[in-house]
Each structure stands twice: as structure tokens, then as C-alpha cells.
Enzyme design. Structure first.
Site, PDB file in Angstrom:
ATOM      1  CB  THR A 192      -0.910   0.141   1.281  1.00 11.97           C
ATOM      2  OG1 THR A 192      -1.851  -1.286   0.982  1.00 11.97           O
ATOM      3  CG2 THR A 192      -1.733   1.056   1.440  1.00 11.97           C
ATOM      4  CB  THR A 236       1.141  -3.615   6.691  1.00  8.02           C
ATOM      5  OG1 THR A 236      -0.110  -3.873   6.042  1.00  8.02           O
ATOM      6  CG2 THR A 236       1.433  -2.101   6.647  1.00  8.02           C
ATOM      7  CG  ASP A 237      -1.473  -7.728   4.325  1.00  8.37           C
ATOM      8  OD1 ASP A 237      -1.813  -6.911   4.958  1.00  8.37           O
ATOM      9  OD2 ASP A 237      -2.189  -7.849   3.275  1.00  8.37           O
ATOM     10  CE  LYS A 244      -1.733  -5.540   8.715  1.00 11.50           C
ATOM     11  NZ  LYS A 244      -2.009  -5.414   7.366  1.00 11.50           N
TER      12      LYS A 244
END
Ligand code: ASP
Length: 494
Positions: free
Chosen positions: A140, A216-217, A295
């Protein structure tokens, strides 16, 4: 509004959008110019609606629906999206999808075509400033919303980033290099190896710090992988991402980038770290050790937490407060040493009640060489798995136990069931997180398959991945602040 388009399920769902956390200039809109087609991606019923009311993409409209009135700018539509929704960017910055069947009238109030290519400004060079290289992998943080294809930004240059985030020039001389352009679910060990090599190249070419933009995942997997693969580094290596893309008012992209770049340029910690929002607000970022970070929330900007340890530092407004003094110091005379091996025949098995042995058997039969189990409580699985686990271990597979609770240690001596599982050959994995254990096992098996050596390597802490104890108040203070984090941080001395 009948329902929000699946692409735009976000905070617009809530009755009241959150207050804008940033100055408006951080609300970067990155929409490429779309060519000549005035209906840009609309087709079927949605296209007919545009034509019926004589409006087009970029029309500033008031739309009357049987659910109320909405104002906004008609955005281009992805070619792969459905043909039943009109997408508006509302004045609060959020997008909304309107079901065309609910639309009673559309009035064009104006036309505001967006050519939001970030103006490229030449990134100034200041010999007195540190040199930072930003390596992009996608995610993202690198996304500009191409409403036609949903594609990721094809490239980013220092000039473009400077145009978007001018503060970067106050921090460093920035060089950028796009390694990949993928969402992080598509990251593989090959990308880890490539990133490790690029880090070495850039540091040897004079970088005083590295920033890695990443989705980020799976950022915590990559952070762990780089922690093992980059055995020594003279400089900080800071991974950064964003939970909200830069076209959204609540985007964390700019601030995360600023904090990460500042940390790469000035931080004393020469390790692989993740830099993301600390609390839910934009007050400060936290630097997390790459092997203990995870995360923890699907949508909060403060999604990354250090598990079972304190974060390493807090970063805000050009200042770094060190929280944990146990770290490897920056030392520009140290050289970069890589150890880029990975045996991908490893897997994580997340235990659930009533798991059947065929899950384990299929890994054995398909040639896997390592299994990380995320077990219940202190590290357990059910009895029906025992024969399959024994068979796997006897056939040379290395199995390590971690805990689904994430916090705390595997402790297989407490119940006789734990002892039984160890007797099958399953080895307790201390307080390795399941993800770090997975990455580590692949890395260890890249070196050796000799059982004693594998066990020794897995239980040796190479990059802070295993700690002797959890800090006494760690469990509370690392839940994202408020109020425990605040009390804790007040006691932090620089
Ligand atoms: N799915 C995205 C990714 O991990 C989400 C993000 O970037 O935060 O690449």
C-alpha cells in the site's frame, strides 16, 4: 446508498469519519491521468446512468438516491469492477460506491479533472546530510490508486517522493530503487534474498541507512528473514509500510515514511526493524525488532506490536527515544555480511481442535523438511496426531513447537501430554513467534539438515528472536498503549 462497493469498504461505513490526523498536505492524492475516455472504466448499467444524466468521470456532482443525497467527484472505475456502482470521492476524502438502482437524479455542479501526478522536484543534495536508500517492494505504501486497473505505482523516484513528502529533504539525501512492485502476500523467499543483496549493495555504495517499503501484511516475515540473512550491518535497516493508501485522509504513508527515513538516517540501532505508528493516533512511531514484531490488527494504523519484548525505540518529530538498550549499535566500520540461504520445504501448521493426522501426513508425503506447529496453550496438539508426528520426525522432518497465544513461552514439561509430544521428536521453540520460527527454520535448513545442528541453531538467538524472559510488564504495555503504554513511556529516559 445500498451498499458500499467492495473496493471501498472502509471507514465510510462508520457514521462519523475520524478526525483528519494530518495536515492537509499529507493527504496526497495519487491518481494517474486517465487518457481520453470520458467514462473511464464504466460499463453496463453504471455507464448508462452516467450518460442518462449527462455526467462523466471527474464531474463534481450532487447525487439524489432513495437513501439520501451525496456530493462528490465521480472517480474512474476499475475495468474489473462491477457495472452497478458509481464511485464518488466525497469532500471528506473517502470514496463511496452508489448502487445505480438507487439513483434518482444527478446534477453536475462542476468538473474537476484530476491530473494528480506528483510533481517531480529535484531532490536537493546536501553533503552534510546522511545518505539513505529507499528500496521499494510494493504494498500500500507504494500504491497509487489506478482506478482503471487497480495497479500499483510503477515506480517512485526521489523527485516524486520529494514532491509528495518534502520533509524527506530535511532529513537526508535520498536515493530510491524499486526492487519489486507486489502486494506482500506475493513476497517469496526469492524476494527476501534479492532484498538482502540490495541492502548490501546500497550500504557498500555509501548508504548510512536503508528504508524498505513493503506491504504490511507479511512485513514481519520479511523483517525476520532479513534479520537472519543480513548477519551484520553497520547501519539501521528500517522496514516501513502503510495501512491506508495515500489517497485517503487518514493515510499513514507520509508520516511512516518520514519516521522511517529519519530512523534510517539517525538511529543508533544497526538491526533490521519495522517502523510504524505506535498508538492509534499519529503521535509517534515505534521501532520494532525484526524478529519479534508482528502485524496484530487488520486495519489499525498501529497494527505492529513487539511480541514478548519492549519495542526498541520511539520516534517522533525528529527525535528518537531508546526504550530498550539491548541492541546492536551503529558502526560504520562494520561490513555487511550476508547469509542468504533458505530451504523452502517448511510449513506452519496452526493447530485446531479435531485436527486430523492427514494434515501432517500430507506434509511428510510431499517432501517437507520442516514444520512449525502453532500449538494450544503451552504447546499442545491432540493425541490423534501423535502417530503422524512420530512418522514425520522418523522420516527426518524437523518439527518445532510454538504457541498460538503468541505471548509467552512453549512449556512442554508442565503436562504429561507435552512430554509425550516431545518424545515423538517435537522440539519446544522457546518464545519464537510462529512466523519467525517458520522463517528461521527455512534459513537453518538452508545450512544443515543434521538434527543436532538444526536444534542447536533453532534454539540459538541470532537476531534477538528468542529472549530469556518477557519484561515483567511487557504483556500490558505492548497492547497498543492507552493507558499502559503512556505510563510506561513516561518513564523512558533518553
Ligand atoms: N495487502 C497489502 C500488502 O500487504 C496491505 C498493505 O500494504 O498494507 O501488500
Amino acid at each position: 446508498m445500498d451498499r458500499l462497493d467492495e473496493e471501498f469498504i472502509d471507514i465510510a461505513l462508520r457514521a462519523k469519519p475520524p478526525a483528519l490526523p494530518f495536515n492537509n498536505y499529507r493527504h496526497i492524492i495519487l491518481i494517474p491521468a486517465m487518457g481520453d475516455d470520458i467514462y473511464k472504466g464504466y460499463r453496463g448499467a453504471a455507464l448508462s446512468t452516467l450518460k442518462n444524466f449527462a455526467v462523466r468521470v471527474w464531474s463534481d456532482v450532487a447525487v439524489k438516491t432513495n437513501n439520501g443525497e451525496f456530493i462528490g467527484i465521480i472517480l474512474p472505475r476499475s475495468e474489473t469492477a462491477d457495472d452497478r456502482h458509481l464511485v464518488l470521492k466525497m469532500p471528506n476524502g473517502y470514496n463511496i460506491g452508489l448502487d445505480v438502482d438507487t439513483i434518482e437524479n444527478i446534477i453536475e455542479r462542476g468538473f474537476r479533472e484530476a491530473h494528480y501526478k506528483i510533481p517531480e522536484k529535484e531532490f536537493p543534495f546536501d553533503p552534510g546530510k546522511p545518505n539513505v536508500t529507499l528500496l521499494g517492494t510494493g504494498g500500500t505504501i507504494a500504491s497509487r490508486l489506478d482506478y482503471r486497473t487497480g495497479a500499483v505505482i510503477p515506480a517512485f523516484s526521489p523527485g516524486e517522493l520529494y514532491g509528495a513528502v518534502p520533509e524527506l529533504a530535511d532529513i537526508c539525501n535520498l536515493k530510491t530503487h524499486k526492487l519489486y512492485g507486489v502486494f506482500s502476500e506475493n513476497i517469496t523467499p526469492e524476494h527476501w534474498l534479492g532484498a538482502a543483496n540490495a541492502i548490501k549493495t546500497e550500504i557498500e555504495a555509501g548508504a548510512d541507512g536503508i528504508v524498505i517499503g513493503h506491504g504490511t501484511d507479511t512485513m514481519h516475515y520479511t523483517a525476520a528473514a532479513l534479520s537472519f540473512m543480513v548477519r551484520t550491518t553497520p547501519t539501521p535497516i528500517i522496514m516501513v509500510g502503510s495501512q491506508r493508501s495515500s489517497d485517503r485522509p487518514s493515510s499513514d504513508a507520509a508520516l511512516n515514511l518520514i519516521n522511517a527515513t529519519y530512523s534510517a538516517a539517525h538511529c543508533d540501532i544497526a538491526e533490521v526493524m519495522v517502523c510504524m505508528f505506535g498508538p492509534t493516533s499519529d503521535e509517534y512511531a515505534l521501532l520494532h525488532r525484526g524478529t519479534r514484531v508482528r502485524k496484530m490488527h487488520s486495519s489499525y494504523r498501529s497494527t505492529f506490536r513487539t511480541i514478548g519484548e519492549t519495542p526498541l525505540a520511539r520516534v517522533a518529530s525528529g527525535k528518537i527515544d531508546y526504550i530498550n538498550n539491548d541492541y546492536r549499535r551503529r558502526d560504520m566500520s562494520r561490513s555487511v555480511e550476508l547469509d542468504t540461504v533458505f530451504d523452502e520445504r517448511v510449513s506452519i501448521v496452526y493447530y485446531y481442535p479435531n485436527m486430523k493426522p492427514d494434515i501432517i501426513d500430507s506434509l511428510t508425503d510431499n517432501g517437507y523438511k520442516g514444520i512449525i506447529i502453532a500449538g494450544t496453550g503451552l504447546g499442545h496438539v491432540n493425541k490423534p496426531l501423535y502417530p503422524a508426528l512420530k512418522r514425520a520426525c522418523s522420516s527426518g522432518i524437523h518439527i518445532f513447537m510454538t504457541v498460538e497465544t503468541l505471548w509467552g513461552y512453549v512449556q512442554m514439561f508442565v503436562y504429561d501430554t507435552g512430554r509425550d509430544i516431545m518424545e515423538l521428536g517435537v522440539v519446544p521453540g522457546a518464545n519464537l513467534t510462529p512466523e519467525t520460527a517458520y522463517v528461521k527454520l527455512g534459513w537453518v535448513l538452508g545450512h544443515t539438515h543434521e538434527r543436532a545442528k538444526v536444534n542447536e541453531m533453532m534454539l540459538t538467538s541470532y537476531a534477538g528472536e528468542i529472549t530469556e524472559r518477557e519484561p515483567i510488564d511487557g504483556y500490558l504495555i505492548m497492547q497498543g498503549g492507552l493507558p499502559e503504554m503512556e505510563i510506561f513511556l513516561k518513564n523512558v529516559h533518553v
